[in-house]
Design an enzyme around this catalytic site. Structure first.
Site, PDB file in Angstrom:
ATOM      1  N   ASP A   1      43.845  44.133  23.597  1.00  0.00           N
ATOM      2  CA  ASP A   1      44.951  43.200  23.401  1.00  0.00           C
ATOM      3  C   ASP A   1      45.243  43.166  21.908  1.00  0.00           C
ATOM      4  O   ASP A   1      44.422  42.705  21.112  1.00  0.00           O
ATOM      5  CB  ASP A   1      44.540  41.819  23.941  1.00  0.00           C
ATOM      6  CG  ASP A   1      45.685  40.819  23.899  1.00  0.00           C
ATOM      7  OD1 ASP A   1      46.510  40.914  22.972  1.00  0.00           O
ATOM      8  OD2 ASP A   1      45.725  39.943  24.773  1.00  0.00           O
TER       9      ASP A   1
ATOM     10  N   ARG B   1      64.272  44.505  38.714  1.00  0.00           N
ATOM     11  CA  ARG B   1      62.810  44.339  38.819  1.00  0.00           C
ATOM     12  C   ARG B   1      62.106  45.660  38.533  1.00  0.00           C
ATOM     13  O   ARG B   1      60.986  45.696  38.043  1.00  0.00           O
ATOM     14  CB  ARG B   1      62.416  43.790  40.207  1.00  0.00           C
ATOM     15  CG  ARG B   1      60.899  43.753  40.427  1.00  0.00           C
ATOM     16  CD  ARG B   1      60.438  42.753  41.490  1.00  0.00           C
ATOM     17  NE  ARG B   1      61.252  42.742  42.679  1.00  0.00           N
ATOM     18  CZ  ARG B   1      61.189  43.632  43.670  1.00  0.00           C
ATOM     19  NH1 ARG B   1      60.323  44.635  43.619  1.00  0.00           N
ATOM     20  NH2 ARG B   1      61.985  43.533  44.715  1.00  0.00           N
TER      21      ARG B   1
HETATM   22  C1  4LM Z   1      47.735  30.963  22.357  1.00  0.00           C
HETATM   23  N1  4LM Z   1      48.091  32.947  23.649  1.00  0.00           N
HETATM   24  O1  4LM Z   1      46.675  31.491  21.973  1.00  0.00           O
HETATM   25  P1  4LM Z   1      51.603  34.727  27.216  1.00  0.00           P
HETATM   26  N2  4LM Z   1      46.866  37.619  24.795  1.00  0.00           N
HETATM   27  C2  4LM Z   1      46.589  36.876  23.704  1.00  0.00           C
HETATM   28  C3  4LM Z   1      47.148  35.603  23.590  1.00  0.00           C
HETATM   29  O2  4LM Z   1      46.874  34.895  22.486  1.00  0.00           O
HETATM   30  C4  4LM Z   1      47.967  35.104  24.623  1.00  0.00           C
HETATM   31  C5  4LM Z   1      48.207  35.905  25.739  1.00  0.00           C
HETATM   32  C6  4LM Z   1      47.644  37.168  25.788  1.00  0.00           C
HETATM   33  C7  4LM Z   1      48.446  31.624  23.478  1.00  0.00           C
HETATM   34  C8  4LM Z   1      49.330  31.005  24.306  1.00  0.00           C
HETATM   35  C9  4LM Z   1      49.470  29.573  24.518  1.00  0.00           C
HETATM   36  C10 4LM Z   1      45.702  37.422  22.646  1.00  0.00           C
HETATM   37  C11 4LM Z   1      48.506  33.767  24.557  1.00  0.00           C
HETATM   38  C12 4LM Z   1      49.082  35.466  26.873  1.00  0.00           C
HETATM   39  O3  4LM Z   1      51.409  33.309  26.791  1.00  0.00           O
HETATM   40  O4  4LM Z   1      51.438  34.909  28.681  1.00  0.00           O
HETATM   41  O5  4LM Z   1      52.846  35.354  26.669  1.00  0.00           O
HETATM   42  O6  4LM Z   1      50.412  35.565  26.498  1.00  0.00           O
HETATM   43  O7  4LM Z   1      48.193  29.953  21.816  1.00  0.00           O
END
Ligand code: 4LM
Length: 393
Positions: A183, A58
């Site tokens: 991001d 962890r």
């Molecule tokens: C989607 N996206 O858009 P995890 N930051 C961005 C994202 O697009 C996403 C995440 C964080 C999608 C998931 C279903 C710009 C996710 C979150 O899904 O927690 O790995 O990432 O289709």
């Protein structure tokens, strides 16, 4: 591995640990929960931070560590913390540095669960959040208050592909001494390195392009050593959003081909976007690689290319949109992006359903918007698939 190497080389070599025992070329997978101490004194020294070495997965793991060092090098940042999911990365970056009474400024349009985290969870813990339209950077300056601590954004924005000006926004953050978080999931360090514009923390959903093979959920946060250590003591040690070593191993394998995959994703998406733009059943196409897009001017400066995601609206109503999606044969109807397989989804009812209809409208995410993640298939086959379904509208 030096930060000065080209990104294609870093993707394969940065952070590589030499397996002195057996000389394994591929990264050894340390699939272990815990690490054995030579004696009680050594265990105590490791817990006290007096001796380097692993304790418990962890808190850190050699396979995961290699991934952290690789992505940090590629982003041009000192260090990184690998997390269980992309949301683990977003929440880790935010929750480590914000406390009750602090003010956060976020872009109005962001991934649906990042919006939910900020508008629902963080506010529950006493963090004040203001969502602004960051296409006008003056809106950020106007929203800054004495308790403003951090700004958060994505570019291009999920799902509407709006491009934000990193140089201008980075300057505002530095002038006001705000922690700035980007991001970078949609472009990856191969196409965009926000550290060049002074951003403090870069988060990724490694589920997407970094891994690239649709078989892992994971995230990573890059930053300076001090901030990453703080994040590790919060999000990993106490919250427990740690990446599995097996997932780190898969991402290390996937990331070796990231630069060549991004090249193909971009080339395919460009062809598909140009096809959509001239089609008479298409109302609007949002792809920064098109000259008609407001983000086109940032290509070659802020971002090397436009990436593999395209958003568009068809001519017709919501039912026509659903039927259009249902007729796709090669594109899979699925959320997520960045995989070899092309994917299609409807943000209003899927990825951005955590927004209320009013919030979505306000954020510039229309009910008719369709988002595709252009995969690594032959672009002509993808165009044929879109073409057959559009013809039936
Ligand atoms: C989607 N996206 O858009 P995890 N930051 C961005 C994202 O697009 C996403 C995440 C964080 C999608 C998931 C279903 C710009 C996710 C979150 O899904 O927690 O790995 O990432 O289709």
């Amino acid at each position: 591995m030096s930060h000065s190497k080209h990104i294609e080389t870093q993707a394969i070599h940065a952070g590589r640990i030499n397996d002195e025992q057996f000389g394994s070329l591929a990264t050894p997978l340390y699939q272990t929960s815990t690490f054995v101490f030579e004696n009680a004194e050594q265990g105590a020294r490791r817990f006290a931070g007096e001796e380097a070495g692993y304790i418990y997965s962890r808190l850190g793991n050699p396979t995961t560590r290699q991934l952290e060092q690789r992505v940090a090098a590629m982003e041009g940042m000192e260090d990184a913390a690998a997390t269980a999911t992309g949301m683990g990365a977003v929440s880790g970056a935010l929750m480590t540095f914000l406390q009750a009474g602090d003010h956060l400024i976020s872009s109005k349009a962001v991934y649906g669960c990042s919006f939910a985290l900020m508008s629902h969870l963080l506010t529950k813990f006493g963090v004040e959040v203001t969502f602004v339209d960051m296409t006008e950077p003056e809106n950020i300056s106007a929203a800054i208050k004495p308790n403003t601590k951090m700004i958060f954004l994505e570019t291009p924005i999920n799902p509407n592909m709006v491009v934000l000006d990193l140089a201008t926004i980075g300057n505002i953050a530095q002038q006001h001494k705000l922690i700035s978080v980007v991001d970078n999931t949609f472009l990856t360090p191969v196409l965009q390195q926000p550290a060049k514009f002074g951003f403090d923390l870069i988060v990724h959903s490694a589920t997407k392009y970094l891994n690239g093979h649709g078989d892992v959920v994971a995230g990573i946060i890059c930053g300076n050593t001090e901030m990453i250590n703080q994040i590790k003591m919060t999000v990993l040690k106490d919250i427990g959003a740690t990446m599995s070593p097996h997932d780190a191993w898969l991402i290390l394998r996937g990331i070796k081909t990231l630069p060549i995959r991004m090249e193909r994703h971009c080339a395919n998406a460009q062809k598909v976007a140009e096809f959509l733009e001239q089609h008479n059943k298409i109302a609007n196409v949002y792809y920064p690689g098109l000259k008609s897009h407001s983000g086109y001017k940032f290509i070659g400066t802020q971002m090397q290319a436009a990436g593999g995601v395209i958003a568009f609206e068809i001519k017709g109503n919501i039912e026509d949109g659903a039927a259009f999606i249902n007729r796709m044969q090669l594109f899979s109807i699925a959320v997520s992006l960045g995989d070899a397989e092309s994917l299609i989804q409807h943000p209003a009812s899927m990825t951005h359903s955590p927004y209320s209809p009013e919030e979505r409208l306000e954020a510039g995410i229309s009910d008719g918007l369709i988002r595709i993640s252009v995969g690594l298939e032959n672009a002509d086959d993808l165009i044929d698939d879109l073409s057959q379904s559009l013809a039936q509208i």
